[in-house]
Design a protein around this motif. Sequence first.
Motif, short mmCIF file in Angstrom:
data_model
loop_
_atom_site.label_atom_id
_atom_site.label_comp_id
_atom_site.label_asym_id
_atom_site.label_seq_id
_atom_site.Cartn_x
_atom_site.Cartn_y
_atom_site.Cartn_z
N LEU A 1 75.76 10.69 12.13
CA LEU A 1 77.01 10.00 11.85
C LEU A 1 76.63 8.64 11.29
N SER A 2 77.15 8.31 10.11
CA SER A 2 76.69 7.09 9.44
C SER A 2 77.76 6.52 8.52
N ASP B 1 83.05 12.21 22.30
CA ASP B 1 83.21 11.64 23.65
C ASP B 1 83.04 10.13 23.64
N MET B 2 82.07 9.66 22.85
CA MET B 2 81.77 8.23 22.81
C MET B 2 82.60 7.48 21.75
N LYS B 3 83.42 8.24 21.00
CA LYS B 3 84.33 7.68 19.98
C LYS B 3 83.60 6.93 18.86
N TRP B 4 82.36 7.29 18.63
CA TRP B 4 81.60 6.61 17.58
C TRP B 4 82.18 6.89 16.19
N TYR B 5 82.88 8.01 16.04
CA TYR B 5 83.46 8.36 14.75
C TYR B 5 84.50 7.33 14.30
N GLU B 6 85.01 6.55 15.24
CA GLU B 6 86.01 5.55 14.89
C GLU B 6 85.44 4.43 14.01
N VAL B 7 84.13 4.24 14.08
CA VAL B 7 83.51 3.13 13.35
C VAL B 7 82.42 3.60 12.38
N GLN B 8 82.48 4.88 12.00
CA GLN B 8 81.55 5.42 11.00
C GLN B 8 82.32 6.34 10.05
N ALA C 1 85.31 19.15 19.18
CA ALA C 1 84.86 17.91 18.55
C ALA C 1 84.83 18.03 17.03
N ALA C 2 84.45 19.21 16.54
CA ALA C 2 84.41 19.42 15.09
C ALA C 2 85.79 19.24 14.48
N GLU C 3 86.83 19.66 15.19
CA GLU C 3 88.20 19.50 14.71
C GLU C 3 88.59 18.02 14.65
N VAL C 4 88.19 17.26 15.66
CA VAL C 4 88.50 15.83 15.69
C VAL C 4 87.77 15.11 14.55
N LEU C 5 86.48 15.42 14.41
CA LEU C 5 85.67 14.76 13.39
C LEU C 5 86.17 15.07 11.98
N ALA C 6 86.70 16.28 11.80
CA ALA C 6 87.21 16.66 10.48
C ALA C 6 88.39 15.78 10.06
N LYS C 7 89.11 15.25 11.02
CA LYS C 7 90.27 14.40 10.74
C LYS C 7 89.89 12.95 10.48
N HIS C 8 88.72 12.56 10.96
CA HIS C 8 88.38 11.13 10.94
C HIS C 8 87.15 10.79 10.11
N THR C 9 86.38 11.79 9.69
CA THR C 9 85.18 11.51 8.91
C THR C 9 85.10 12.45 7.71
N GLU C 10 84.26 12.07 6.77
CA GLU C 10 83.98 12.93 5.62
C GLU C 10 82.74 13.76 5.94
N ARG C 11 82.90 15.06 5.97
CA ARG C 11 81.80 15.95 6.33
C ARG C 11 80.89 16.17 5.13
#
Length: 337
Positions: free
Chosen positions: A156-157, A220-227, A282-292
């Motif tokens: 995640l970057s 879980d750690m919500k890191w996707y919010e800032v990446q 988690a994959a569903e959440v990340l799909a909404k908030h990050t570019e895969r």
Amino acid sequence: MKKFCTLGLMLLIVFAGALPASAKRGTYTFKITHEEYADTVPDKYAKEFARRVTEKSDGRIKFEIFQVGQLGVGVDLVEHLLTGSTQMAIVSPGNVSTIVPEGQMFALHFLLPSSVEKAYEFLDKSQVVKKDLAGAYAEKSLRLMDLWPLGASDWLSDKKIMGPADFKGLPFRTMDTPLIIKNYEAYNANPTPVSYTDVYSALQLNMVDGVENPLGALVDMKWYEVQKYLIMSNHIMYLEGVFMNDRFFKSLPKDLQKILTETVAEMRDYAYDLQKEANEKAAEVLAKHTERVDLTPEQHEAFRKAALPVRDYYKKALSKRCAAMLEKLEKELAEFE
């Protein structure tokens, strides 16, 4: 580090064989620590394990479960286990690496199968894990009860990482484990150890610009919010080791030892289902908030080739036993695949 190991071993001799006060009354209270927060996979695993063992033992074994930060983080949890102040821990082998360096081999990139299901199957059959590695832990009075994947780790970057060259100079968060640091030095990154509980702020403040972990932990750690980017690298399997203080385990009545051993074995399917559900959600959440970013086979191969020198480093820089154990594991993997 030598001071830590010496202190740990001294305290181990003094305390590790001691039973909790409740044991004098014929019951035992286990303190379990793990490296995640409430309702994560390790936490749910610990709670279900405690429920089953308490039930099977007719209440002779009871549990107190401590999440990350309550009794420390990372290496702290291992130190507590060594001294006997806790009896059980669910932690990554990376956090035990200063005591048992052989366990670092699982931090090598692109070593284990990239499929979680295949990794579970391999680890369950591996004699290197069940005999050689378990023996190395036992020498330090750590009983390796089980070893299973929490999931495949991805990156995640804030930077779109497509090849090793994209890592050049990138301040990337790692555990404070020598081999993990070497992995990212091989990509010419700037590996930066940061405590697990401090990663969010480090990402938010641009102290680091990337992090690795299974999808469930990233959410879980919500890191996707800032990446911004989720790079599907599948570069390692993040493993959870189920450890007990070996002296304490051996001091228990035989019937309770049997209950603990059998319950851990029964929990493997439960652990697999837990991580599968967590990572899928988690994959569903990340799909909404990050570019895969899905890497091509050629891009995966470029990373694998760049990481290969770290295996040579592991074999040469660590002990002969470390080298022999890795070579034996590589042979097992070749036969398995």
